[in-house]
Design a protein around this motif. Structure first.
Motif, PDB file in Angstrom:
ATOM      1  N   ALA A 224     -10.042  -3.582   2.081  1.00 36.13           N
ATOM      2  CA  ALA A 224     -10.450  -2.179   2.118  1.00 36.13           C
ATOM      3  C   ALA A 224     -10.673  -1.630   0.719  1.00 36.13           C
ATOM      4  O   ALA A 224     -11.671  -0.951   0.450  1.00 36.13           O
ATOM      5  CB  ALA A 224      -9.404  -1.346   2.858  1.00 36.13           C
ATOM      6  N   ALA A 254      -9.707   3.913   2.887  1.00 36.57           N
ATOM      7  CA  ALA A 254      -9.144   2.607   2.540  1.00 36.57           C
ATOM      8  C   ALA A 254      -7.622   2.658   2.510  1.00 36.57           C
ATOM      9  O   ALA A 254      -6.945   1.779   3.057  1.00 36.57           O
ATOM     10  CB  ALA A 254      -9.690   2.156   1.182  1.00 36.57           C
ATOM     11  N   VAL A 299     -13.597  -1.854   6.483  1.00 39.76           N
ATOM     12  CA  VAL A 299     -12.204  -1.760   6.046  1.00 39.76           C
ATOM     13  C   VAL A 299     -11.205  -1.843   7.202  1.00 39.76           C
ATOM     14  O   VAL A 299      -9.997  -1.863   6.965  1.00 39.76           O
ATOM     15  CB  VAL A 299     -11.970  -0.463   5.248  1.00 39.76           C
ATOM     16  CG1 VAL A 299     -12.888  -0.404   4.052  1.00 39.76           C
ATOM     17  CG2 VAL A 299     -12.152   0.782   6.112  1.00 39.76           C
TER      18      VAL A 299
END
Length: 446
Positions: A224, A254, A299
């Motif tokens: 991510a 993220a 992600v």
């Protein structure tokens, strides 16, 4: 002129020691104030280079810093005199040092990473809001003051629309490994927010790895956060985040995923619902929404990603075939293929996959996209052993006329020579390259 310990500067400051001499044109000295009583230790930065261009640069830095008086995110000047010889400014000494001092903690403390990265972004946002580009972002140029992060060294900064003091003999400046490629290619004087964002991405990378930022490697980095860094540092500045707000939004997503703080699949589901509703109600889509969804998929964990992908409607693949998404499609295909393998193992999804990939194959202007779509359809048909999906793949191959596309499809046929592809009718293929590939396969099998 070089200042020494014991020198009196401008009748106001006495030099007591060297703080730093690592700067290219500026030296920083510890000083005592002779006619004032500041509540903190002082350091004095002066221009040691007598070159007129260097002096202009130093004076410009002093001027720019002065415009941020009272701003807690930008280095504060306590005093200055650009008409003195040498020109100087005085500032608070930050005993905590710069961000390189906390790299070990950042590498091991994800929550601290998030806090510091947001603060770095906020510092640069202060500059951008006032129309300045930093142009020399690196970990060493962020100072620590307790829990605060402060951006420093505006020696290469530039106001939007302002002229430049740099001569033709020095077409670009900055720190190697952090500089975006456009600086080296002649766009240093036309720096933009994506240029600073490139250097922020490189700074994030160094702080998380302590490795040379010139080359990005995802080793030991969560997918991510590496995705965010890669997008920051794309060589094509048009593909980077175009604003710090956009960067911060993706960084937030993220860290949501990394820290298991929020359901990424729920967020992606909301994005997809918004896209579907817009298509149904307005018969249109927003490219930014499509790109945000694609970035979010990247992600997510594999299970969450597969959950969202399973809900993608046919219209989504029609949209994805448009030229504006060509750079995102191959990345998406990488994850879509993983989903397909899982999906066709459990139920008859191969026909749907083949039809979706047929849409991409027929509508895309990119040969790479066409070839990869066909490959995924072929694999899905083989994995599920679904004859209807095989027929769709066969029709796609027979339709190919362009030998450039044929060159990309031939290796796919060779890779699956023991599948239904070996039974394709050579005479029905319109591409000479594909005909040759099939003849070789069939000759081998006789």
């Amino acid at each position: 002129m070089m200042l020494q310990v014991g020198d009196i500067v401008d009748g106001k400051y006495k030099v007591t020691g060297l703080c730093s001499d690592s700067g290219g044109m500026g030296t920083i000295l510890f000083v005592d104030a002779l006619i004032s009583n500041p509540p903190f230790q002082l350091v004095l930065k002066y221009c040691k280079d007598t070159d007129p261009e260097a002096i202009q640069r130093f004076c410009r830095e002093t001027k720019y810093l002065g415009k941020f008086q009272g701003n807690s995110k930008v280095l504060q000047i306590y005093d200055s005199n650009i008409h003195h010889s040498p020109a100087y400014f005085v500032m608070q000494y930050y005993a905590d040092g710069d961000l390189t001092k906390v790299a070990d903690r950042l590498m091991n403390d994800i929550a601290y990473q998030e806090i510091v990265f947001y603060k770095m972004i906020d510092c640069i946002a202060e500059l951008h809001q006032e129309g300045y580009q930093h142009r020399d972002i690196k970990p060493q140029n962020f100072l620590l003051n307790g829990s605060d992060v402060i951006v420093s060294d505006l020696g290469l900064a530039k106001a939007v629309g302002a002229g430049t003091t740099f001569t033709g003999s020095r077409d670009y400046w900055g720190t190697f490994g952090y500089m975006p490629p456009e600086f080296i290619d002649g766009d240093f004087k036309q720096a933009s927010p994506p240029s600073d964002i490139f250097m922020l991405g490189k700074s994030f990378y160094w702080l998380l790895t302590k490795r040379d930022p010139l080359y990005l490697k995802d080793q030991n980095l969560h997918a991510a956060i590496f995705h965010v860094i890669e997008r920051c540092c794309d060589h094509d500045k048009g593909k980077r985040y175009q604003s710090l707000a956009e960067l911060k939004q993706d960084l937030n997503l993220a860290f949501d995923v990394i820290l298991n703080r929020a359901s990424g699949v729920d967020r992606a589901g909301q994005m997809l619902s918004q896209i579907i509703n817009r298509l149904s109600n307005e018969n249109r889509y927003l490219p930014t929404e499509i790109i945000s969804l694609l970035d979010t998929l990247i992600v997510l964990s594999e299970d969450d990603r597969n959950t969202v992908i399973s809900k993608l409607p046919q219209d989504f693949f029609v949209i994805l075939s448009q030229p504006e998404f060509v750079d995102k499609v191959i990345e998406f295909f990488r994850y879509y293929e993983v989903f397909v393998k899982d999906a066709v193992d459990t139920w008859s999804y191969a026909e749907i996959v083949a039809n979706y990939m047929k849409i991409m194959f027929e509508r895309s202007n990119s040969d790479q996209t066409k070839a990869k779509a066909l490959e995924i359809a072929v694999k899905g048909a083989i994995w599920a052993n679904r004859f209807a999906a095989m027929d769709t793949c066969t029709a796609m191959i027979y339709s190919i006329q362009d030998d450039n596309l044929g060159m990309l499809v031939a290796p796919i046929i060779f890779s699956h020579a023991n599948s239904f592809l070996k039974n394709l009718e050579v005479d029905q293929c319109r591409s000479n390259v594909i005909q040759i590939a099939l003849r070789r396969i069939q000759k081998r099998q006789k």
